[in-house]
Design an enzyme around this catalytic site. Structure first.
Site, PDB file in Angstrom:
ATOM      1  N   SER A  17      22.685 -18.151 -41.239  1.00  0.00           N
ATOM      2  CA  SER A  17      24.099 -18.034 -40.849  1.00  0.00           C
ATOM      3  C   SER A  17      25.019 -18.972 -41.640  1.00  0.00           C
ATOM      4  O   SER A  17      26.092 -18.544 -42.064  1.00  0.00           O
ATOM      5  CB  SER A  17      24.257 -18.269 -39.346  1.00  0.00           C
ATOM      6  OG  SER A  17      23.614 -17.240 -38.643  1.00  0.00           O
ATOM      7  N   LYS A  66      20.010 -18.946 -26.161  1.00  0.00           N
ATOM      8  CA  LYS A  66      20.901 -17.819 -25.874  1.00  0.00           C
ATOM      9  C   LYS A  66      21.126 -17.570 -24.378  1.00  0.00           C
ATOM     10  O   LYS A  66      22.201 -17.135 -23.977  1.00  0.00           O
ATOM     11  CB  LYS A  66      20.363 -16.540 -26.521  1.00  0.00           C
ATOM     12  CG  LYS A  66      20.487 -16.519 -28.032  1.00  0.00           C
ATOM     13  CD  LYS A  66      20.038 -15.195 -28.595  1.00  0.00           C
ATOM     14  CE  LYS A  66      20.130 -15.182 -30.102  1.00  0.00           C
ATOM     15  NZ  LYS A  66      19.827 -13.881 -30.691  1.00  0.00           N
ATOM     16  N   GLY A 129      11.126  -7.959 -25.010  1.00  0.00           N
ATOM     17  CA  GLY A 129      11.653  -9.330 -24.986  1.00  0.00           C
ATOM     18  C   GLY A 129      13.172  -9.340 -25.081  1.00  0.00           C
ATOM     19  O   GLY A 129      13.833  -8.327 -24.823  1.00  0.00           O
TER      20      GLY A 129
HETATM   21  P1  ATR Z   1      12.297 -12.005 -28.416  1.00  0.00           P
HETATM   22  O1  ATR Z   1      13.046 -12.700 -27.338  1.00  0.00           O
HETATM   23  O2  ATR Z   1      12.476 -12.619 -29.776  1.00  0.00           O
HETATM   24  O3  ATR Z   1      12.535 -10.536 -28.426  1.00  0.00           O
HETATM   25  P2  ATR Z   1       9.927 -12.432 -26.830  1.00  0.00           P
HETATM   26  O4  ATR Z   1      10.734 -12.529 -25.620  1.00  0.00           O
HETATM   27  O5  ATR Z   1       8.966 -13.518 -27.123  1.00  0.00           O
HETATM   28  O6  ATR Z   1      10.773 -12.276 -28.159  1.00  0.00           O
HETATM   29  O7  ATR Z   1       9.191 -11.009 -26.752  1.00  0.00           O
HETATM   30  C1  ATR Z   1       8.188 -10.716 -27.553  1.00  0.00           C
HETATM   31  C2  ATR Z   1       7.815  -9.238 -27.417  1.00  0.00           C
HETATM   32  O8  ATR Z   1       6.762  -9.045 -28.364  1.00  0.00           O
HETATM   33  C3  ATR Z   1       7.247  -8.835 -26.071  1.00  0.00           C
HETATM   34  O9  ATR Z   1       7.526  -7.472 -25.860  1.00  0.00           O
HETATM   35  C4  ATR Z   1       5.750  -9.062 -26.268  1.00  0.00           C
HETATM   36  O10 ATR Z   1       4.907  -8.296 -25.436  1.00  0.00           O
HETATM   37  P3  ATR Z   1       4.512  -8.816 -23.959  1.00  0.00           P
HETATM   38  O11 ATR Z   1       5.736  -8.619 -23.107  1.00  0.00           O
HETATM   39  O12 ATR Z   1       3.382  -7.940 -23.550  1.00  0.00           O
HETATM   40  O13 ATR Z   1       4.132 -10.251 -24.126  1.00  0.00           O
HETATM   41  C5  ATR Z   1       5.590  -8.590 -27.682  1.00  0.00           C
HETATM   42  N1  ATR Z   1       4.418  -9.170 -28.352  1.00  0.00           N
HETATM   43  C6  ATR Z   1       4.336 -10.388 -28.931  1.00  0.00           C
HETATM   44  N2  ATR Z   1       3.113 -10.568 -29.487  1.00  0.00           N
HETATM   45  C7  ATR Z   1       2.411  -9.430 -29.251  1.00  0.00           C
HETATM   46  C8  ATR Z   1       1.096  -8.978 -29.602  1.00  0.00           C
HETATM   47  N3  ATR Z   1       0.261  -9.749 -30.307  1.00  0.00           N
HETATM   48  N4  ATR Z   1       0.730  -7.730 -29.211  1.00  0.00           N
HETATM   49  C9  ATR Z   1       1.574  -6.938 -28.506  1.00  0.00           C
HETATM   50  N5  ATR Z   1       2.830  -7.297 -28.144  1.00  0.00           N
HETATM   51  C10 ATR Z   1       3.250  -8.534 -28.517  1.00  0.00           C
END
Ligand code: ATR
Length: 280
Positions: A17, A66, A129
């Site tokens: 940014s 956030k 997420g």
């Molecule tokens: P952000 O806020 O950046 O969107 P987050 O809140 O950490 O990130 O969300 C991560 C997303 O990636 C979630 O949907 C998570 O799935 P879960 O809700 O089942 O945890 C998904 N995710 C992260 N690592 C994963 C993995 N190795 N396999 C499948 N889903 C994954």
């Protein structure tokens, strides 16, 4: 007098940014300074108070602040409130107002790279997420109706749908179910961190049954082409990475602060240059 802007996060050194926003202030002849502030969770409230006291005109908010910043602001825009996250703060009449331009940034990038009106198409969002929520709620708030969410934990996807204040017709499904019915979707949006550097060979699901007319977005831009986008390209689908969403969320923030429209292609160029000059 020089106007102060910035971005707060932890970590913050990686943020693009400052170079992107500083260039636009400069190019549009605005006497401003945009600074990256490394703010720890425990200092967030003091930081917001301090920024208000020293006259900061506006700032971006990135991970992990956030959601946590919301109680420290004077007003939250309804979409940001629904999403539960603020990425842009604007000083208005000596109050700090919070907005979320992430979802609209995604939509603007989609319109630029795909088509203007996609409200009647069927979409699949992978992940549940914060990024997923911003995109899901903004798409629904803009009139899209049919959006399913696939997630490793289906409960979390379901919760997102249940909590959603906007009308729509959505199902929470497993990643396996998404693989089987991927051909039903015109738009597929990958919002997890799977495939991000350094784990560049990973993908959340297989595109065996992807339709060649589908449009696939991955919100990751490091690497520019994730394994998922590579597979989509090989199937003949159109794709976009997350660079457009990043640039447009910043452009929308810039417009809120200054009332001026920045040059999105110039912003994109400087980010690509900074990331090493390769594009998807
Ligand atoms: P952000 O806020 O950046 O969107 P987050 O809140 O950490 O990130 O969300 C991560 C997303 O990636 C979630 O949907 C998570 O799935 P879960 O809700 O089942 O945890 C998904 N995710 C992260 N690592 C994963 C993995 N190795 N396999 C499948 N889903 C994954």
């Amino acid at each position: 007098m020089i106007k102060l802007y910035g971005v707060i996060g932890d970590p913050i050194v990686q943020s693009m940014s400052p170079i992107m926003q500083s260039q636009e202030f400069n190019e549009l002849g605005i006497d401003a300074h945009y600074h990256p502030f490394h703010i720890l969770d425990k200092d967030l409230q003091d930081a917001v108070k301090g920024m208000k006291a020293i006259g900061v005109e506006g700032f971006n908010v990135t991970s992990p602040h956030k959601t946590m910043i919301m109680p420290f602001l004077d007003y939250i825009d309804p979409l940001a409130k629904a999403i539960g996250a603020v990425n842009t703060v604007v000083r208005i009449n000596d109050e700090f107002h919070g907005y979320n331009t992430d979802g609209m940034g995604y939509i603007k990038a989609l319109q630029a790279d795909w088509k203007e009106d996609f409200t009647n198409d069927k979409a699949l969002i992978i992940g549940a997420g914060g990024a997923s929520k911003a995109i899901f709620y903004t798409l629904l708030s803009r009139g899209m109706k049919n959006i399913d969410i696939a997630n490793r934990s289906v409960d979390k996807a379901n919760q997102l749908i249940v909590d959603c204040p906007f009308e729509g017709n959505s199902n929470a499904i497993t990643l396996k179910e998404a693989e089987a019915k991927i051909g039903e979707y015109q738009l597929i949006i990958q919002t997890t961190s799977i495939g991000m550097y350094p784990n560049v060979s990973e993908s959340p699901l297989s595109f065996e049954n992807l339709h060649k007319d589908a449009f696939v977005s991955d919100i990751i831009y490091n690497p520019f082409e994730t394994a998922l986008l590579k597979e989509a390209n090989e199937k003949g689908a159109k794709t976009q990475n997350g660079l457009g969403m990043f640039v447009y969320q910043g452009a929308l923030a810039f417009e809120k602060w200054t009332g001026l429209t920045p040059d999105v292609s110039r912003m994109t160029d400087i980010v690509i240059k900074h990331l090493g000059g390769k594009t998807c």
